[in-house]
Design a protein around this motif. Structure first.
Motif, mmCIF file in Angstrom:
data_model
loop_
_atom_site.group_PDB
_atom_site.id
_atom_site.type_symbol
_atom_site.label_atom_id
_atom_site.label_comp_id
_atom_site.label_asym_id
_atom_site.label_seq_id
_atom_site.Cartn_x
_atom_site.Cartn_y
_atom_site.Cartn_z
ATOM 1 N N ALA A 17 27.936 3.954 -56.987
ATOM 2 C CA ALA A 17 28.871 4.967 -57.473
ATOM 3 C C ALA A 17 30.262 4.376 -57.691
ATOM 4 C CB ALA A 17 28.931 6.126 -56.475
ATOM 5 N N ALA A 18 30.734 3.589 -56.728
ATOM 6 C CA ALA A 18 32.054 2.973 -56.860
ATOM 7 C C ALA A 18 32.079 1.974 -58.005
ATOM 8 C CB ALA A 18 32.437 2.293 -55.547
ATOM 9 N N GLY A 19 30.999 1.219 -58.164
ATOM 10 C CA GLY A 19 30.946 0.222 -59.228
ATOM 11 C C GLY A 19 30.988 0.837 -60.613
ATOM 12 N N THR A 64 34.494 2.377 -61.312
ATOM 13 C CA THR A 64 35.518 1.345 -61.465
ATOM 14 C C THR A 64 35.390 0.638 -62.797
ATOM 15 O OG1 THR A 64 35.545 1.009 -59.062
ATOM 16 C CG2 THR A 64 36.525 -0.712 -60.421
ATOM 17 N N TRP A 65 34.167 0.294 -63.184
ATOM 18 C CA TRP A 65 33.942 -0.361 -64.488
ATOM 19 C C TRP A 65 34.398 0.574 -65.603
ATOM 20 C CZ3 TRP A 65 30.648 -4.983 -65.128
ATOM 21 C CH2 TRP A 65 30.534 -5.392 -66.466
ATOM 22 N N MET A 66 34.030 1.855 -65.491
ATOM 23 C CA MET A 66 34.423 2.840 -66.494
ATOM 24 C C MET A 66 35.946 2.899 -66.615
ATOM 25 S SD MET A 66 33.786 6.966 -66.479
ATOM 26 C CE MET A 66 35.086 7.187 -65.245
ATOM 27 N N GLY A 87 27.465 -2.756 -59.164
ATOM 28 C CA GLY A 87 27.616 -2.256 -57.801
ATOM 29 C C GLY A 87 26.354 -2.426 -56.984
ATOM 30 N N LEU A 88 25.212 -2.209 -57.602
ATOM 31 C CA LEU A 88 23.936 -2.355 -56.899
ATOM 32 C C LEU A 88 23.655 -3.815 -56.553
ATOM 33 C CD1 LEU A 88 21.771 0.113 -59.029
ATOM 34 C CD2 LEU A 88 22.428 0.415 -56.634
ATOM 35 N N GLY A 89 23.859 -4.700 -57.524
ATOM 36 C CA GLY A 89 23.594 -6.109 -57.255
ATOM 37 C C GLY A 89 24.528 -6.691 -56.213
ATOM 38 N N THR A 90 25.776 -6.221 -56.205
ATOM 39 C CA THR A 90 26.760 -6.785 -55.283
ATOM 40 C C THR A 90 26.535 -6.320 -53.853
ATOM 41 O OG1 THR A 90 28.345 -6.842 -57.115
ATOM 42 C CG2 THR A 90 29.237 -7.087 -54.899
ATOM 43 N N ILE A 91 26.080 -5.101 -53.666
ATOM 44 C CA ILE A 91 25.842 -4.606 -52.301
ATOM 45 C C ILE A 91 24.548 -5.162 -51.719
ATOM 46 C CG2 ILE A 91 24.549 -2.540 -52.947
ATOM 47 C CD1 ILE A 91 27.141 -2.894 -50.096
ATOM 48 N N GLY A 103 32.984 -3.668 -59.693
ATOM 49 C CA GLY A 103 33.368 -3.126 -60.987
ATOM 50 C C GLY A 103 34.473 -3.919 -61.651
ATOM 51 N N VAL A 104 35.483 -4.295 -60.896
ATOM 52 C CA VAL A 104 36.628 -5.023 -61.456
ATOM 53 C C VAL A 104 36.254 -6.464 -61.802
ATOM 54 C CG1 VAL A 104 38.937 -5.911 -60.970
ATOM 55 C CG2 VAL A 104 38.328 -3.595 -60.277
#
Length: 433
Positions: free
Chosen positions: A262-264, A267-269, A291-295, A315-316
């Motif tokens: 959700a955060a990813g 943030t990308w948006m 976000g999924l891959g990073t977590i 996201g950033v």
């Protein structure tokens, strides 16, 4: 009076040992088994149809079937190779670098064999789905131009020479696992390996004809969004199932997975909105995947606060990396595999060493690190793991591709690329309306 006997010390210990209860045999837990079986289905669902639709919508209309075909073929090929030797080399007892050959063709993996609290066939199948999706991720790096026959040989070689050894290093008793690397569900094993391989492949294969000169917009974002939704749901199995038990760690892994996604995506948006003036559908779903891959590597160790920070950074940083790879480096990583999965896997693996700490207040994790000194030491181990997997994957992938380039050829001719892989490779069309 009968003479007394002296009980010798070794005999005494033997007698004592015989009187102790035998060590309890491994017991299969029904709840754990049902949970891992369910998550196995979810992880397979991520590849077919999730990733296939996600990637299929991102390519141009003349190549949609080729992407779907590649995902299906990789699923079948990787599954058989996993049974033949992949599982044995990854998870049977060997040395610090590679496993042994005791479980070739799943020898000894029967209905009565146990891995932890679940049947070993279930564990082996769960790990098989990881072996399926990892090489499938790579195809995004050379989409729309790679020969199908070469892809099959590349997948087999890469799976056995790259994925299997790295899996053993981290999860199979190898040297990174012994060092204490925290990689819960595949930051290094899945995302760094796939991302680096895609980057190397994009460089070696070269860009698509017309790259940065003609528009190469996705042909069906509705398909991509459908696949993205399937990936989001399936990722609960990817991360939650890696606990290998129906317990609190699995539940927390699912929670932090959702929060990071959700955060990813938001943030990308926002980053895209600020830079280009409008938010895009492609941007929000790509941010979700970032976000999924990073977590993923941190999902079993961090709490909700840390997960939100990880998702925001995903996201950033992944958004910035996407622009950097395409515009500054001019590398045609067609579907942004390295900026999203590779960079995300690196970030998540490093931050697992930070947010696992119990000394971060509302951002504390699950107690796998404590205090500043422990955090620094753990981050050092995480960095070593990332660097080792990055270099090993990059070198081996380059060698495999160069050998195939000299023997089979890597890409189709320009005229066939313009016709499209659907017609040239498979004599079929994705749409006939």
């Amino acid at each position: 009076m009968l003479p007394t006997k002296t009980l010798h010390l070794p005999a005494f210990f033997l007698l004592l040992a015989s009187s102790l209860p035998a060590a309890a045999a491994p017991v299969i837990d029904g709840a754990d088994t049902a949970w891992v079986m369910t998550t196995t289905a979810l992880v397979l669902f991520m590849t077919l149809p999730g990733l296939a639709l996600f990637y299929g919508g991102l390519v141009r209309v003349r190549n949609v079937l080729s992407v779907l075909m590649q995902c299906f073929a990789i699923c079948a090929l990787a599954s058989l190779l996993w049974v033949i030797c992949g599982y044995s080399l990854a998870f049977s007892e060997g040395n610090a670098f590679i496993g042994g050959l005791d479980k070739l063709f799943f020898a000894g993996v029967g209905v009565s064999s146990v891995a932890g609290t679940i049947p070993e066939p279930v564990f082996a199948l769960f790990q098989m789905t990881f072996a399926v999706i990892t090489p499938a991720l790579i195809i995004g790096g050379f989409a729309e131009r790679f020969r199908f026959a070469t892809l099959l040989v590349f997948t087999a070689a890469w799976l056995l020479l790259v994925y299997v050894p790295v899996t053993h290093w981290v999860w199979g008793g190898g040297w990174l696992g012994q060092l204490g690397l925290l990689d819960f569900a595949g930051g290094t094993v899945v995302h760094v390996t796939a991302g680096v391989a895609a980057l190397v492949a994009a460089i070696v294969v070269g860009p698509r004809h017309g790259f940065q000169k003609t528009a190469m917009a996705p042909h069906n974002l509705t398909m991509t969004v459908s696949g993205a939704g399937m990936l989001w749901v399936g990722w609960f199995g990817f991360n939650g199932g890696s606990a290998l038990a129906a317990n609190g760690q699995a539940g927390m892994a699912m929670l932090v997975t959702h929060l990071s996604a959700a955060a990813g995506c938001l943030t990308w948006m926002a980053a895209e909105w600020i830079r280009f003036g409008k938010p895009s559908v492609l941007g929000i779903v790509t941010g979700m995947v970032a976000g999924l891959g990073t977590i993923t590597p941190a999902s079993g160790y961090v709490g909700p606060g840390g997960a939100i920070i990880i998702g925001i950074l995903a996201g950033v940083v992944c958004f910035t990396a996407t622009l950097w790879v395409e515009r500054s480096l001019r590398i045609d990583d067609s579907l942004d595999v390295f900026p999203v999965h590779g960079v995300g896997g690196i970030i998540g693996t490093l931050l697992a060493g930070v947010f696992a700490s119990t000394h971060l207040g509302p951002f504390s994790g699950q107690g796998f690190a404590a205090g500043i000194e422990s955090i620094v030491a753990q981050v050092g181990i995480q960095a070593l793991g990332v660097a080792s997997v990055f270099v090993y994957t990059g070198v081996l992938t380059w060698i495999i591709l160069k050998v195939l380039q000299a023997t089979m050829g890597l890409r189709v001719a320009v005229e066939n690329e313009q016709v499209g892989l659907d017609i040239f490779e498979h004599e079929e069309r994705g749409y006939d309306l």
